[in-house]
Design a protein around this motif. Structure first.
Motif, PDB file in Angstrom:
ATOM      1  N   LEU A 251      44.769  39.075  45.871  1.00 41.77           N
ATOM      2  CA  LEU A 251      44.028  39.689  46.972  1.00 41.77           C
ATOM      3  C   LEU A 251      42.925  38.738  47.421  1.00 41.77           C
ATOM      4  CD1 LEU A 251      43.474  43.320  45.547  1.00 41.77           C
ATOM      5  CD2 LEU A 251      45.422  42.474  46.884  1.00 41.77           C
ATOM      6  N   PHE A 252      42.635  38.748  48.702  1.00 39.14           N
ATOM      7  CA  PHE A 252      41.527  37.940  49.215  1.00 39.14           C
ATOM      8  C   PHE A 252      40.186  38.559  48.826  1.00 39.14           C
ATOM      9  CE2 PHE A 252      44.856  36.722  52.275  1.00 39.14           C
ATOM     10  CZ  PHE A 252      44.713  35.345  52.263  1.00 39.14           C
ATOM     11  N   GLY A 253      39.245  37.702  48.437  1.00 38.88           N
ATOM     12  CA  GLY A 253      37.858  38.109  48.276  1.00 38.88           C
ATOM     13  C   GLY A 253      37.617  39.183  47.247  1.00 38.88           C
ATOM     14  N   TYR A 254      38.478  39.242  46.232  1.00 35.85           N
ATOM     15  CA  TYR A 254      38.311  40.285  45.232  1.00 35.85           C
ATOM     16  C   TYR A 254      38.120  39.636  43.869  1.00 35.85           C
ATOM     17  CZ  TYR A 254      38.143  45.336  45.079  1.00 35.85           C
ATOM     18  OH  TYR A 254      37.699  46.635  44.998  1.00 35.85           O
ATOM     19  N   THR A 255      38.441  40.331  42.819  1.00 32.77           N
ATOM     20  CA  THR A 255      38.101  39.825  41.496  1.00 32.77           C
ATOM     21  C   THR A 255      39.101  38.765  41.023  1.00 32.77           C
ATOM     22  OG1 THR A 255      39.405  41.190  39.959  1.00 32.77           O
ATOM     23  CG2 THR A 255      37.532  42.245  41.033  1.00 32.77           C
ATOM     24  N   HIS A 256      38.739  38.107  39.932  1.00 33.42           N
ATOM     25  CA  HIS A 256      39.644  37.104  39.372  1.00 33.42           C
ATOM     26  C   HIS A 256      40.844  37.741  38.689  1.00 33.42           C
ATOM     27  CE1 HIS A 256      37.338  33.389  40.209  1.00 33.42           C
ATOM     28  NE2 HIS A 256      36.384  34.288  40.399  1.00 33.42           N
TER      29      HIS A 256
ATOM     30  N   THR B   6      42.686  39.557  40.369  1.00 28.07           N
ATOM     31  CA  THR B   6      43.650  39.496  41.469  1.00 28.07           C
ATOM     32  C   THR B   6      43.689  38.094  42.085  1.00 28.07           C
ATOM     33  OG1 THR B   6      41.967  40.392  42.996  1.00 28.07           O
ATOM     34  CG2 THR B   6      43.508  41.950  42.005  1.00 28.07           C
ATOM     35  N   GLY B   7      43.395  37.096  41.281  1.00 28.16           N
ATOM     36  CA  GLY B   7      43.594  35.713  41.688  1.00 28.16           C
ATOM     37  C   GLY B   7      42.347  34.926  42.003  1.00 28.16           C
ATOM     38  N   GLY B   8      41.230  35.611  42.248  1.00 29.34           N
ATOM     39  CA  GLY B   8      39.995  34.904  42.552  1.00 29.34           C
ATOM     40  C   GLY B   8      40.047  34.102  43.843  1.00 29.34           C
ATOM     41  N   TYR B   9      40.815  34.572  44.832  1.00 25.63           N
ATOM     42  CA  TYR B   9      40.927  33.860  46.097  1.00 25.63           C
ATOM     43  C   TYR B   9      39.661  34.038  46.937  1.00 25.63           C
ATOM     44  CZ  TYR B   9      45.955  33.305  45.330  1.00 25.63           C
ATOM     45  OH  TYR B   9      47.183  32.970  44.828  1.00 25.63           O
ATOM     46  N   ALA B  10      39.248  32.967  47.612  1.00 19.90           N
ATOM     47  CA  ALA B  10      38.109  33.050  48.526  1.00 19.90           C
ATOM     48  C   ALA B  10      38.419  34.034  49.644  1.00 19.90           C
ATOM     49  CB  ALA B  10      37.804  31.670  49.106  1.00 19.90           C
ATOM     50  N   GLY B  11      37.405  34.825  50.017  1.00 17.80           N
ATOM     51  CA  GLY B  11      37.600  35.881  50.995  1.00 17.80           C
ATOM     52  C   GLY B  11      37.296  35.464  52.421  1.00 17.80           C
ATOM     53  N   GLY B  12      37.330  36.475  53.301  1.00 23.80           N
ATOM     54  CA  GLY B  12      37.259  36.240  54.734  1.00 23.80           C
ATOM     55  C   GLY B  12      35.923  36.524  55.375  1.00 23.80           C
TER      56      GLY B  12
ATOM     57  N   VAL C  39      38.956  30.329  56.354  1.00 29.81           N
ATOM     58  CA  VAL C  39      39.652  30.832  55.176  1.00 29.81           C
ATOM     59  C   VAL C  39      40.959  30.071  54.982  1.00 29.81           C
ATOM     60  CG1 VAL C  39      40.609  32.855  54.005  1.00 29.81           C
ATOM     61  CG2 VAL C  39      38.763  33.153  55.642  1.00 29.81           C
ATOM     62  N   ARG C  40      41.249  29.720  53.746  1.00 30.63           N
ATOM     63  CA  ARG C  40      42.586  29.235  53.398  1.00 30.63           C
ATOM     64  C   ARG C  40      43.484  30.448  53.158  1.00 30.63           C
ATOM     65  NH1 ARG C  40      44.622  28.657  47.889  1.00 30.63           N
ATOM     66  NH2 ARG C  40      46.762  27.895  48.088  1.00 30.63           N
ATOM     67  N   VAL C  41      44.631  30.470  53.831  1.00 29.80           N
ATOM     68  CA  VAL C  41      45.582  31.570  53.696  1.00 29.80           C
ATOM     69  C   VAL C  41      46.834  31.048  52.987  1.00 29.80           C
ATOM     70  CG1 VAL C  41      46.981  33.294  54.896  1.00 29.80           C
ATOM     71  CG2 VAL C  41      44.715  32.655  55.792  1.00 29.80           C
ATOM     72  N   PRO C  42      47.059  31.422  51.711  1.00 28.71           N
ATOM     73  CA  PRO C  42      48.294  31.027  51.022  1.00 28.71           C
ATOM     74  C   PRO C  42      49.496  31.799  51.579  1.00 28.71           C
ATOM     75  CG  PRO C  42      46.563  31.728  49.485  1.00 28.71           C
ATOM     76  CD  PRO C  42      46.150  32.167  50.841  1.00 28.71           C
ATOM     77  N   TYR C  43      50.689  31.257  51.405  1.00 26.32           N
ATOM     78  CA  TYR C  43      51.918  31.892  51.896  1.00 26.32           C
ATOM     79  C   TYR C  43      51.741  32.353  53.341  1.00 26.32           C
ATOM     80  CZ  TYR C  43      53.032  32.045  46.894  1.00 26.32           C
ATOM     81  OH  TYR C  43      53.262  31.726  45.579  1.00 26.32           O
TER      82      TYR C  43
END
Length: 389
Positions: free
Chosen positions: A125-130, A132-138, A143-147
């Motif tokens: 998930l974007f911008g949530y906890t590690h 759920t991947g620790g991805y930088a949010g919006g 923002v980098r968008v994977p897939y």
């Protein structure tokens, strides 16, 4: 670039952070034109979610313009206008092929940690906890968008940002909450929580043909907005929810119940709420499930409970005996956003729903830390905040 970053409980800052870059050929970089603060972000702000680290970039509701595309992404091009779903999905695993995008088997880059916590990993998930991947949010300028060749929703019409921004989360979340109820024309649908997700659940239940929709909250502005959307309202501070629901359903209870509140339920006059707060204070319970308990108690036997409200860990004193003996169906989950976006975009274009009604506050990204406080404390009639980088 600038972004809103989490630095601890009730500590959100407008920071300078490194610009995102392409890390995988399927990535894209999006310049954010609009983003929003979600009720789920408040769980992070209030310190109730595990797995946050100081400096994490927040935000999972955002849209913007594609400014860079990875070599393997043949779906997007520079200049495309996109809404980015908060669930990151690969489009290829077994769950994605079934349309279960919020439990993608590949997108959580901290899968081992999530496996240990939940038994099996869910999607990134974007911008949530590690967890759920620790991805930088919006809640950022870029923002980098994977897939990025899978999930982003391309907007080719002249619809405004405010009309389409919520396709990334709260509109499909409210819609999925109602769809999970399998609403019939004879059904009463009771919805706890008239925040943004609750508001879209109300309008979704009306669109899906419910006989009666009832909204339960304690904030006058939210109750007024719910009433404008077609709901009968109950102020849980002034009335007994159980007594009023029985009055409105001839003593039988609602067939369908939706928990649009989640882990931070408030019930100022409730003994179970005092119990939850005491256990939270000494770290023996993470979530406050007052709404779940009440739904199980009031729901008509053989009814359905739908839970879009976010829960993060452990709850106590859940009346599972009532759930089982009444034959209730419980449906939960993060939203499978891309399962619903094409249909919902069509409904917006046709004028069946105008999502802009929920926006009460628009501010610059730099004002984000103060807007978090305004949203959390429901000051100035705040129901939904949109930020403009």
């Amino acid at each position: 670039m600038k972004a809103l970053c989490w630095h601890g409980k009730k500590d959100v800052r407008y920071d300078t952070v490194p610009d995102p870059r392409i890390e995988d050929p399927r990535d894209a970089i999006v310049k954010v034109t609009s983003c929003a603060i979600c009720g789920s972000d408040l769980h992070l702000y209030d310190g109730f979610m595990m797995g946050m680290e100081s400096g994490d970039i927040l935000g999972h509701e955002f849209m913007g313009e594609v400014v860079e595309v990875g070599a393997a992404d043949h779906r997007l091009k520079v200049g495309d206008r996109v809404v980015v779903p908060f669930t990151i999905c690969c489009g290829e695993c077994e769950q994605c092929r079934r349309g279960n995008f919020s439990v993608c088997e590949r997108s959580n880059r901290n899968k081992a940690l999530a496996d240990k916590t939940f038994g099996h990993s869910t999607a990134g998930l974007f911008g949530y906890t590690h967890l759920t991947g620790g991805y930088a949010g919006g809640q950022a300028e870029y923002v980098r968008v994977p897939y990025a060749d899978v999930a982003p929703v391309k907007i080719t019409s002249g619809l405004s940002d405010d009309q389409v921004l919520f396709l990334g989360d709260i509109l499909p979340t409210g819609w999925q909450a109602a769809v999970q109820c399998d609403i019939q024309p004879t059904d009463t649908v009771a919805i706890w929580g008239a925040g943004p997700v609750g508001q879209f659940a109300i309008r979704s239940a009306v669109l899906l043909g419910a006989k009666q929709v009832i909204a339960i909250d304690r904030v006058p502005e939210r109750l007024g907005m719910a009433q404008a959307g077609g709901a009968t309202t109950i102020n849980c501070e002034d009335e007994s929810v159980i007594e009023r629901l029985n009055e409105l359903t001839g003593g039988k209870g609602p067939e369908k119940c939706i928990d649009a509140v989640g882990m931070e339920a408030h019930a100022t006059q409730s003994l179970d709420s005092l119990y939850d707060r005491a256990k939270q204070a000494i770290m023996l319970e993470t979530d406050r499930p007052h709404v779940l308990r009440e739904m199980i108690y009031v729901c008509r036997p053989a009814g359905t409970l739908s839970v879009p409200g976010v829960y993060g860990g452990l709850i106590d004193k859940l009346p599972f005996g009532a759930l089982m003996n009444k034959g209730l169906t419980l449906r939960t989950g993060q939203t499978h956003v891309n399962r619903w976006t094409a249909d919902l975009l069509r409904r917006i274009e046709e004028g069946q729903i105008d999502p802009t009604f929920v926006v009460t506050h628009v501010a610059a990204l730099e004002d984000g830390p103060e807007m978090y406080k305004t949203f959390r404390d429901k000051k100035d009639g705040c129901i939904k905040v949109v930020l403009k980088p």
